[in-house]
Structure formats: structure tokens, C-alpha cells
Design a protein around this motif. Structure first.
Motif, PDB file in Angstrom:
ATOM      1  N   MET A   1       0.816  -1.216   0.000  1.00  0.00           N
ATOM      2  CA  MET A   1       0.000   0.000   0.000  1.00  0.00           C
ATOM      3  C   MET A   1       0.852   1.268   0.000  1.00  0.00           C
ATOM      4  O   MET A   1       0.307   2.367  -0.047  1.00  0.00           O
ATOM      5  CB  MET A   1      -0.928   0.003   1.208  1.00  0.00           C
ATOM      6  CG  MET A   1      -2.051  -1.009   1.151  1.00  0.00           C
ATOM      7  SD  MET A   1      -3.119  -0.876   2.603  1.00  0.00           S
ATOM      8  CE  MET A   1      -3.805   0.783   2.356  1.00  0.00           C
ATOM      9  N   LYS A   2       2.185   1.071   0.109  1.00  0.00           N
ATOM     10  CA  LYS A   2       3.119   2.208   0.159  1.00  0.00           C
ATOM     11  C   LYS A   2       2.847   3.115   1.363  1.00  0.00           C
ATOM     12  O   LYS A   2       2.934   4.344   1.285  1.00  0.00           O
ATOM     13  CB  LYS A   2       3.075   3.014  -1.142  1.00  0.00           C
ATOM     14  CG  LYS A   2       3.524   2.222  -2.369  1.00  0.00           C
ATOM     15  CD  LYS A   2       3.505   3.072  -3.618  1.00  0.00           C
ATOM     16  CE  LYS A   2       4.140   2.353  -4.800  1.00  0.00           C
ATOM     17  NZ  LYS A   2       3.489   1.072  -5.142  1.00  0.00           N
ATOM     18  N   VAL A   3       2.505   2.471   2.485  1.00  0.00           N
ATOM     19  CA  VAL A   3       2.287   3.188   3.748  1.00  0.00           C
ATOM     20  C   VAL A   3       3.370   2.741   4.724  1.00  0.00           C
ATOM     21  O   VAL A   3       3.526   1.537   4.967  1.00  0.00           O
ATOM     22  CB  VAL A   3       0.889   2.891   4.330  1.00  0.00           C
ATOM     23  CG1 VAL A   3       0.730   3.532   5.704  1.00  0.00           C
ATOM     24  CG2 VAL A   3      -0.200   3.393   3.382  1.00  0.00           C
ATOM     25  N   PRO A   4       4.148   3.663   5.307  1.00  0.00           N
ATOM     26  CA  PRO A   4       5.215   3.284   6.233  1.00  0.00           C
ATOM     27  C   PRO A   4       4.654   2.666   7.510  1.00  0.00           C
ATOM     28  O   PRO A   4       3.544   3.000   7.937  1.00  0.00           O
ATOM     29  CB  PRO A   4       5.938   4.602   6.521  1.00  0.00           C
ATOM     30  CG  PRO A   4       4.938   5.663   6.231  1.00  0.00           C
ATOM     31  CD  PRO A   4       4.078   5.134   5.118  1.00  0.00           C
ATOM     32  N   MET A   5       5.424   1.788   8.135  1.00  0.00           N
ATOM     33  CA  MET A   5       4.969   1.109   9.345  1.00  0.00           C
ATOM     34  C   MET A   5       4.704   2.092  10.489  1.00  0.00           C
ATOM     35  O   MET A   5       3.982   1.768  11.430  1.00  0.00           O
ATOM     36  CB  MET A   5       5.988   0.055   9.774  1.00  0.00           C
ATOM     37  CG  MET A   5       5.984  -1.190   8.904  1.00  0.00           C
ATOM     38  SD  MET A   5       4.379  -2.052   8.897  1.00  0.00           S
ATOM     39  CE  MET A   5       4.288  -2.594  10.609  1.00  0.00           C
ATOM     40  N   GLU A   6       5.281   3.297  10.408  1.00  0.00           N
ATOM     41  CA  GLU A   6       5.015   4.304  11.446  1.00  0.00           C
ATOM     42  C   GLU A   6       3.555   4.732  11.456  1.00  0.00           C
ATOM     43  O   GLU A   6       3.076   5.322  12.435  1.00  0.00           O
ATOM     44  CB  GLU A   6       5.888   5.549  11.239  1.00  0.00           C
ATOM     45  CG  GLU A   6       7.377   5.318  11.395  1.00  0.00           C
ATOM     46  CD  GLU A   6       7.992   4.630  10.200  1.00  0.00           C
ATOM     47  OE1 GLU A   6       7.635   4.999   9.057  1.00  0.00           O
ATOM     48  OE2 GLU A   6       8.806   3.707  10.397  1.00  0.00           O
ATOM     49  N   ARG A   7       2.838   4.436  10.372  1.00  0.00           N
ATOM     50  CA  ARG A   7       1.424   4.800  10.285  1.00  0.00           C
ATOM     51  C   ARG A   7       0.526   3.562  10.381  1.00  0.00           C
ATOM     52  O   ARG A   7      -0.614   3.573   9.908  1.00  0.00           O
ATOM     53  CB  ARG A   7       1.156   5.565   8.990  1.00  0.00           C
ATOM     54  CG  ARG A   7       1.706   6.986   9.006  1.00  0.00           C
ATOM     55  CD  ARG A   7       1.131   7.813   7.881  1.00  0.00           C
ATOM     56  NE  ARG A   7       1.886   7.664   6.645  1.00  0.00           N
ATOM     57  CZ  ARG A   7       1.366   7.683   5.428  1.00  0.00           C
ATOM     58  NH1 ARG A   7       0.056   7.829   5.271  1.00  0.00           N
ATOM     59  NH2 ARG A   7       2.128   7.567   4.369  1.00  0.00           N
ATOM     60  N   VAL A   8       1.043   2.510  10.992  1.00  0.00           N
ATOM     61  CA  VAL A   8       0.277   1.277  11.211  1.00  0.00           C
ATOM     62  C   VAL A   8       0.154   1.050  12.716  1.00  0.00           C
ATOM     63  O   VAL A   8       1.153   1.078  13.437  1.00  0.00           O
ATOM     64  CB  VAL A   8       0.968   0.065  10.563  1.00  0.00           C
ATOM     65  CG1 VAL A   8       0.163  -1.209  10.834  1.00  0.00           C
ATOM     66  CG2 VAL A   8       1.132   0.275   9.055  1.00  0.00           C
ATOM     67  N   ILE A   9      -1.072   0.862  13.191  1.00  0.00           N
ATOM     68  CA  ILE A   9      -1.279   0.580  14.615  1.00  0.00           C
ATOM     69  C   ILE A   9      -1.134  -0.914  14.844  1.00  0.00           C
ATOM     70  O   ILE A   9      -1.837  -1.725  14.232  1.00  0.00           O
ATOM     71  CB  ILE A   9      -2.645   1.103  15.087  1.00  0.00           C
ATOM     72  CG1 ILE A   9      -2.623   2.640  15.094  1.00  0.00           C
ATOM     73  CG2 ILE A   9      -2.989   0.560  16.477  1.00  0.00           C
ATOM     74  CD1 ILE A   9      -3.879   3.292  15.583  1.00  0.00           C
ATOM     75  N   LEU A  10      -0.197  -1.278  15.719  1.00  0.00           N
ATOM     76  CA  LEU A  10       0.119  -2.674  15.997  1.00  0.00           C
ATOM     77  C   LEU A  10      -0.265  -3.045  17.424  1.00  0.00           C
ATOM     78  O   LEU A  10       0.105  -2.347  18.374  1.00  0.00           O
ATOM     79  CB  LEU A  10       1.616  -2.927  15.816  1.00  0.00           C
ATOM     80  CG  LEU A  10       2.185  -2.942  14.397  1.00  0.00           C
ATOM     81  CD1 LEU A  10       3.699  -3.088  14.447  1.00  0.00           C
ATOM     82  CD2 LEU A  10       1.569  -4.069  13.585  1.00  0.00           C
ATOM     83  N   THR A  11      -0.994  -4.144  17.562  1.00  0.00           N
ATOM     84  CA  THR A  11      -1.270  -4.707  18.887  1.00  0.00           C
ATOM     85  C   THR A  11      -1.018  -6.213  18.906  1.00  0.00           C
ATOM     86  O   THR A  11      -1.174  -6.852  19.948  1.00  0.00           O
ATOM     87  CB  THR A  11      -2.731  -4.456  19.314  1.00  0.00           C
ATOM     88  OG1 THR A  11      -3.611  -5.016  18.319  1.00  0.00           O
ATOM     89  CG2 THR A  11      -3.025  -2.970  19.457  1.00  0.00           C
ATOM     90  N   VAL A  12      -0.635  -6.776  17.759  1.00  0.00           N
ATOM     91  CA  VAL A  12      -0.465  -8.228  17.638  1.00  0.00           C
ATOM     92  C   VAL A  12       0.525  -8.755  18.663  1.00  0.00           C
ATOM     93  O   VAL A  12       0.390  -9.889  19.150  1.00  0.00           O
ATOM     94  CB  VAL A  12      -0.058  -8.618  16.198  1.00  0.00           C
ATOM     95  CG1 VAL A  12       1.341  -8.101  15.852  1.00  0.00           C
ATOM     96  CG2 VAL A  12      -0.146 -10.123  15.986  1.00  0.00           C
ATOM     97  N   GLN A  13       1.522  -7.957  19.030  1.00  0.00           N
ATOM     98  CA  GLN A  13       2.539  -8.415  19.973  1.00  0.00           C
ATOM     99  C   GLN A  13       1.947  -8.692  21.355  1.00  0.00           C
ATOM    100  O   GLN A  13       2.414  -9.568  22.082  1.00  0.00           O
ATOM    101  CB  GLN A  13       3.684  -7.396  20.065  1.00  0.00           C
ATOM    102  CG  GLN A  13       3.329  -6.074  20.722  1.00  0.00           C
ATOM    103  CD  GLN A  13       2.624  -5.096  19.791  1.00  0.00           C
ATOM    104  OE1 GLN A  13       2.370  -5.389  18.627  1.00  0.00           O
ATOM    105  NE2 GLN A  13       2.314  -3.907  20.312  1.00  0.00           N
ATOM    106  N   ASP A  14       0.909  -7.951  21.719  1.00  0.00           N
ATOM    107  CA  ASP A  14       0.321  -8.078  23.057  1.00  0.00           C
ATOM    108  C   ASP A  14      -0.960  -8.903  23.100  1.00  0.00           C
ATOM    109  O   ASP A  14      -1.327  -9.425  24.162  1.00  0.00           O
ATOM    110  CB  ASP A  14       0.012  -6.691  23.619  1.00  0.00           C
ATOM    111  CG  ASP A  14       1.262  -5.868  23.845  1.00  0.00           C
ATOM    112  OD1 ASP A  14       2.281  -6.441  24.278  1.00  0.00           O
ATOM    113  OD2 ASP A  14       1.227  -4.652  23.580  1.00  0.00           O
ATOM    114  N   HIS A  15      -1.647  -9.021  21.977  1.00  0.00           N
ATOM    115  CA  HIS A  15      -2.958  -9.677  21.963  1.00  0.00           C
ATOM    116  C   HIS A  15      -2.972 -10.973  21.169  1.00  0.00           C
ATOM    117  O   HIS A  15      -3.898 -11.769  21.332  1.00  0.00           O
ATOM    118  CB  HIS A  15      -4.021  -8.745  21.356  1.00  0.00           C
ATOM    119  CG  HIS A  15      -4.165  -7.450  22.066  1.00  0.00           C
ATOM    120  ND1 HIS A  15      -4.745  -6.336  21.482  1.00  0.00           N
ATOM    121  CD2 HIS A  15      -3.817  -7.061  23.314  1.00  0.00           C
ATOM    122  CE1 HIS A  15      -4.740  -5.332  22.346  1.00  0.00           C
ATOM    123  NE2 HIS A  15      -4.176  -5.742  23.457  1.00  0.00           N
TER     124      HIS A  15
END
Length: 323
Positions: free
Chosen positions: A264-278
Motif C-alpha cells: 500500500m506504500k504506507v510506512p509502518m510508522e502509520r500502522v497501529i500494531l497490537t499483535v505483539q500483546d494480543h
């Protein structure tokens, strides 16, 4: 003027028990490093004995109502996205309705596995645009820990339990992409791929069954289909990845999320991540991530958000909304 389904409130609930990767080292030939490197998951929550999906959903709903400053009597409808309802029937949504003390309106479940919340959002949007409802509680809730084969190291380490909820409200918009609320949706399914992700139980077997997954096949479909559906939703309203403030993806696997963002050409800084905790909380993962994103102060009013998910079926889709 155009009616929009606008996010009025958001909330989530996680069971108290936290299961770190190290717990699986005691029962499986696996390791914390192995799980992290292949999925990005570090821990997940498991529901307590007797704690049902409808309990998780009701708690998330209460949090969303409190966030909105509203009561259950202000709600016209409840949609619960889940694959792990308490019973075959009635729906988890009607159980949530009762637990909230809500005696009016209507409630029903949506079953599209990990894509369930996207499908539920699209249905809630349609109810609001058609005038059938003014306010809809859209909840994703799962207790996947109860359908895992704890001897299958390829699946049991990936999933967790939890619930998230959005309260959508009809509001007037100008009919432009600057409007708050849901701007576009895109839904898809292809039943030919049933055998790569399914539960081997149900009325045909007389048992609840456990989750079965061909991980490599799911991964291959996921990155391509998730990026494509997000692009289609954006194209419907004349937007591109460059316009997106946040991608809030289904939290299944860090490698899938990174691959989709790259396409999508969107940097990871603009992705909300919770997979590590949930871990992968199936239909609960997107509303959980939305609620965490707001609680952490990242999601702000006016932000353009894209959510996308894929699950068994296969079923996949996306929603573009302005927060």
C-alpha cells in the motif's frame, strides 16, 4: 448533505489472564524466539473458566458507551462479529443486549471469522444509511482459546481472546471525503478456499472441533487480498495510500501486516500494531486496535483510517473511515 455513520465511542476488554510465549515452551516443542520471529506475537490473553464471549463483548460495549457518554437505552441495534458465540443459538448479540439491560432495538451476530468486524461495520453502515437505525453498537468478540488444538504448535500459539466495540451514530455530512464517519467499504469472499482455514466441528460432526490452518497458503492469499481490498475502498472515494493517516489492520501476523503496508506504500510508522500483546483475536482484533490507538492518543478526530482483514471462508474486506 449526506448521512454518515460516525464513530461516537470506542472501548475494549481483555481477560485478566496473560499468557506469555514462555508458557508454551512447557507443553510444546517451541520457543519464545520461534513464535516472535514467525508471528511477532509475544503474549496473548485467555478467558477465565466460565468467562464467555458475550461477557467479553458486554464489557467492551460498556466501555464504548462510557466513552460516548451514552446509555444502552440510546442504542438502536447491536451487531456482534464472532466465530465463538456462547451457544449455537441464540446469538451472542442478544445475550449482550440482555447483559446491558437493553430491552428495545434489535441484535444479531455476523460470522465472517477474522474478517467479521469489517463485515459487521459494513452492515451497521448500511443500517444507518437506510434509516433503520440511528446508533449501532458494533462489537468484535472472541474466545478462540476454546477452539485451539494445544498440541498443534503451528496454530495454538497464534490466537488470543478479547473484545472491542465501536458505537456508530448517524450524523449529517457534506458528502465529501472530509466528512467524519465511514466513507467506503469493500467486502469479498471465495468459498473455494475453505480448506486452508477452518474448524473441524459443527452440526455435521456433533462436536465443537478445533482450528485447522495451512499457514503458508493463508499467508500467500492474505498479503495480496488485503492490499487489493484496501486499494479498492480508497479508490471508491478517490483516495490513495498517501492520504491515509493510519492503517488499523487485522492483527494476525506481523509479517502479513508489514507486507500489506509495503504494497500500500504506507510506512509502518502509520500502522497501529497490537499483535505483539494480543495475538490474533480474530473478529476482535481491529476494534481492539482502534480502542488502544485512541487510548494511546494516536487516533485523533479527522484522521483517515483504513481497516482491512481476511479470515476463513475465505472472507476479506476493508473499510475507509474518518475518525
Amino acid at each position: 448533505m449526506q448521512i454518515r455513520a460516525v464513530v461516537r465511542g470506542v472501548g475494549h476488554y481483555l481477560p485478566e489472564r496473560i499468557v506469555e510465549n514462555a508458557e508454551f515452551e512447557k507443553i510444546l516443542d517451541t520457543s519464545d524466539d520461534w513464535i516472535r520471529s514467525r508471528s511477532g506475537i509475544e503474549r496473548r490473553h485467555f478467558a477465565a473458566e466460565g468467562e464467555m464471549t458475550s461477557d467479553l463483548a458486554a464489557n467492551a460495549a460498556r466501555a464504548a458507551l462510557e466513552n460516548a457518554g451514552l446509555t444502552p437505552d440510546d442504542v438502536d441495534a447491536i451487531i456482534v462479529a464472532t466465530s465463538t458465540a456462547d451457544l449455537t443459538f441464540p446469538s451472542a448479540a442478544t445475550m449482550v443486549q440482555a447483559k446491558l439491560g437493553m430491552t428495545g432495538g434489535f441484535a444479531f451476530d455476523v460470522q465472517a471469522v477474522c474478517a467479521g468486524f469489517v463485515f459487521a461495520l459494513a452492515n451497521a453502515n448500511a443500517l444507518i444509511l437506510s434509516g433503520q437505525a440511528q446508533r449501532v453498537l458494533v462489537i468484535g468478540a472472541e474466545t478462540f482459546s476454546r477452539i485451539l488444538d494445544m498440541e498443534d504448535r503451528g496454530t495454538c500459539v497464534l490466537f488470543g481472546d478479547g473484545a472491542g466495540a465501536l458505537l456508530l451514530e448517524a450524523q449529517d455530512g457534506a458528502g465529501t471525503t472530509d466528512d467524519r464517519g465511514i466513507l467506503a467499504t469493500d467486502l469479498n469472499s471465495d468459498g473455494r478456499h475453505k480448506d486452508i482455514l477452518y474448524v473441524d466441528g459443527g452440526v455435521s460432526t456433533g462436536s465443537t472441533g478445533v482450528l485447522k490452518m495451512h499457514g503458508k497458503e493463508v499467508f500467500r492469499h492474505a498479503v495480496e487480498k488485503l492490499a487489493d481490498t484496501a486499494h479498492r475502498s480508497l479508490e471508491k472515494v478517490g483516495l490513495t495510500g498517501e492520504d491515509v493517516d493510519w492503517i488499523v489492520p487485522h492483527q494476525a501476523n506481523l509479517r502479513i501486516i508489514k507486507g500489506t503496508a509495503h504494497r500500500m506504500k504506507v510506512p509502518m510508522e502509520r500502522v497501529i500494531l497490537t499483535v505483539q500483546d494480543h495475538g490474533n483475536t480474530s473478529a476482535a482484533s481491529i476494534p481492539l486496535a482502534l480502542s488502544v490507538g485512541q487510548a494511546e492518543g494516536r487516533l485523533k478526530p479527522g484522521n483517515l483510517v483504513v481497516t482491512e482483514a481476511i479470515g476463513g471462508g475465505l472472507a476479506w474486506g476493508s473499510v475507509v473511515l474518518r475518525w
